[in-house]
Write an enzyme that holds these catalytic residues in place. Structure first.
Site, PDB file in Angstrom:
ATOM      1  N   GLY A   1      11.614   5.780 -13.884  1.00 40.30           N
ATOM      2  CA  GLY A   1      12.368   6.077 -15.101  1.00 40.30           C
ATOM      3  C   GLY A   1      13.177   4.890 -15.593  1.00 40.30           C
ATOM      4  O   GLY A   1      12.768   3.724 -15.491  1.00 40.30           O
ATOM      5  N   SER A   2      14.358   5.185 -16.105  1.00 40.56           N
ATOM      6  CA  SER A   2      15.159   4.163 -16.789  1.00 40.56           C
ATOM      7  C   SER A   2      15.687   3.070 -15.886  1.00 40.56           C
ATOM      8  O   SER A   2      16.220   2.065 -16.373  1.00 40.56           O
ATOM      9  CB  SER A   2      16.334   4.839 -17.508  1.00 40.56           C
ATOM     10  N   THR A   3      15.559   3.220 -14.565  1.00 46.33           N
ATOM     11  CA  THR A   3      16.063   2.174 -13.663  1.00 46.33           C
ATOM     12  C   THR A   3      15.290   0.866 -13.807  1.00 46.33           C
ATOM     13  O   THR A   3      15.765  -0.184 -13.345  1.00 46.33           O
ATOM     14  CB  THR A   3      16.007   2.633 -12.203  1.00 46.33           C
TER      15      THR A   3
ATOM     16  N   SER B   1      20.562   3.857 -22.702  1.00 47.78           N
ATOM     17  CA  SER B   1      19.266   4.142 -22.088  1.00 47.78           C
ATOM     18  C   SER B   1      18.257   4.571 -23.145  1.00 47.78           C
ATOM     19  O   SER B   1      17.578   5.597 -23.031  1.00 47.78           O
ATOM     20  CB  SER B   1      19.389   5.230 -21.007  1.00 47.78           C
TER      21      SER B   1
END
Length: 575
Positions: A291-293, A346
């Protein structure tokens, strides 16, 4: 006139005498040959029926943490065994033996009778030497003991997934015990004894080969940090009703794994009712879409092309973007955002438009060089590599999903390694589960200036209002990181599981001289919240706060009047 046969045929009589004489001579020569000339043959066969070499158990090597705290030790135990052929004639003493061993007499009798033709069966293994000797003192016919070693794990479930365990024969079966089995295993010795034909010991003659103990192994794990991470991860799972979780902490400069914990876990000292699912070292075996990491790496790729600057902006209005059949959406409303704000908000739309501008190839290259979807080199049993897709021609949908963390699969260790590269000014250091006495040679895989710019953005994500990482703050220190929330892919079918998420937070600290990279992954939180900034960020903050203090790393975010009282770093930052 009657003639005797011997007189009638004298040559036959003489032939018989000659043959008998030859046979007697051959037998006599064979006796002399075996007893005098070639006596080693009979002696070796005689010794084989009387002299025996019994093994002397070897002490398995000690496993410690980086500070010498024991994680796996070998303790002497005794195994009791029986010869049913000797024990059955003394069947009247079997109930006595059963009482000494705490067994049911009828079951023991039945077991011995079923093995009546055998000369060896185990009675009980893993007894203390005192318990075993107490049984042998009753001198029950056919009952014998042998000394062995059994592995004991002082930290129990806290280090179970890292250290692993051995089987009943003291062979490594999981974790470090399996990965370093040849290093840890000793070489058994030999003792020459004299036994009769029934196998009873008559005389202990000599030690022909001394047992060689296994080599000690100092892991990179810091047991203090391991306990801290274990406690905070367990508390988070209980608070949010999560299914599972992992936490990995790395030393940015050396690549050493300082802590690695998973939930659920198990007690390696008592595996009678062990659930196989609890044995999985999820930090190395479970793969997931991050995901957004991974958005910071997409930003790093954009900065690396020179086409984008930190102050460059993207219009994300109206908060959604249509690509063929797919619609990319942001949680927050759209607007004009610079690169830092894209990470703070994000924004999937913002990062997708950047990816469309630079193409997927630079993003793929940065992620690959940072270690995502690559072998970590730890050599851990069962470790998975994950998948970083690479297309000859990148469609728009795949380009966008790569940029915001879908369509690829990584492990928690790989994600922590990638953040360590950012924190180490773009230098990739090989990971190690063993304590390093000197710093390894790093490889520059990312421009140092770009890495520093991304770190500043990650600090803003945690410290600036509306950044989404406020719950990851650490009092007295500047830290940076990025949260992530990803839907769980369905197993055995396409698409995603409804209302099933993984929550992440990945970050580094302290920001003036990053030392620690930490990743928190919590699987399927169910008590209301599931966003990474709400579920995983607080775990990161608590663990990072404790780790920085335990490692005596100087604070970099104290009030001005407290600056002269900052703690000095130990040994130039090494510990």
């Amino acid at each position: 006139m009657i003639r005797l046969p011997g007189v009638q045929y004298p040559w036959r009589f003489r032939l018989v005498l000659v043959v008998l004489a030859v046979l007697v001579a051959a037998i006599a020569w064979r006796i002399v040959d075996l007893q005098v000339v070639d006596r080693d043959f009979l002696q070796s066969h005689g010794d084989a029926r009387s002299l025996r070499h019994i093994p002397i158990p070897a002490h398995r090597g000690l496993i410690t943490d980086r500070n010498g705290e024991p994680l796996a030790v070998s303790t002497p135990v005794m195994t009791l065994w029986a010869n049913p052929k000797e024990l059955l004639p003394a069947a009247g003493r079997i109930p006595e033996l059963a009482a000494l061993l705490g067994l049911e007499p009828r079951a023991l009798v039945q077991r011995i009778e079923q093995n009546a033709r055998r000369e060896f069966i185990y009675l009980m293994r893993g007894l203390t030497p005192e318990q075993g000797q107490a049984v042998l003192e009753y001198r029950i016919p056919g009952v014998y003991g042998v000394e062995e070693f059994r592995r004991f794990y002082p930290a129990g479930e806290v280090t179970a997934h890292v250290v692993g365990f051995t089987d009943i024969d003291d062979k490594g079966r999981e974790g470090v015990e399996l990965a370093f089995d040849e290093w840890l295993a000793g070489v058994p010795g030999k003792r020459q004894v004299l036994k009769d034909r029934r196998g009873k010991l008559i005389k202990d003659i000599q030690v022909t080969q001394n047992a060689k103990s296994g080599k000690a192994l100092a892991l990179s794990i810091d047991l203090r940090l391991q306990y801290l991470a274990h406690r905070e991860l367990r508390n988070a799972l209980q608070e949010f009703g999560a299914k599972a979780g992992s936490l990995v902490m790395l030393d940015v400069k050396s690549g050493e794994v300082l802590a690695m914990v998973n939930q659920p876990t198990y007690n390696p000292n008592n595996r009678r009712n062990l659930n196989p699912q609890a044995m999985r070292n999820r930090a190395m075996i479970d793969v997931f879409e991050p995901g957004s990491t991974v958005k910071p790496f997409s930003i790093a790729a954009a900065l690396g092309t020179g086409r984008w600057k930190p102050e460059s902006t993207v219009d994300t209005h109206p908060g959604s973007l249509r690509i063929g059949r797919y619609t990319i959406r942001d949680v927050s409303r759209g607007g004009v955002l610079d690169l830092t704000q894209i990470l703070m908000k994000s924004s999937n739309v913002g990062i997708s438009k950047i990816a469309f501008d630079i193409g997927a190839e630079p993003i793929y290259a940065v992620m690959q060089q940072a270690g995502l979807g690559q072998d970590t080199g730890l050599g851990f049993p069962g470790e998975r590599v994950g998948n970083l897709p690479n297309h000859r021609k990148w469609p728009q949908a795949e380009t966008a999903t790569l940029a915001y963390g879908y369509g690829l699969s990584v492990t928690a260790v790989q994600l922590a390694h990638a953040y360590a590269v950012l924190a180490n000014e773009g230098k990739n250091v090989p990971l190690s589960m063993v304590r390093q006495d000197r710093l390894p040679q790093p490889v520059q895989v990312m421009d140092a200036a770009v890495a520093k710019q991304v770190l500043q953005m990650l600090q803003a994500v945690v410290e600036e209002p509306g950044g989404g990482g406020a719950r990851a703050k650490v009092p007295g220190y500047h830290v940076g990181g990025k949260s992530g929330t990803a839907r769980k892919a369905a197993v055995g079918s396409k698409g995603y599981v409804d209302k099933a998420y993984r929550s992440f937070f990945a970050g580094v600290g302290p920001m003036d001289n990053p030392r620690i990279a930490t990743v928190v992954m919590i699987d399927e939180p169910s008590n209301g919240a599931y966003y990474g900034g709400l579920v995983s960020a607080p775990v990161f903050g608590k663990v990072m706060a404790g780790a920085l203090r335990l490692m005596n790393i100087a604070p970099d975010n104290l009030p001005a009047e407290a600056q002269p009282q900052k703690l000095a770093q130990v040994n130039g930052g090494r510990f």
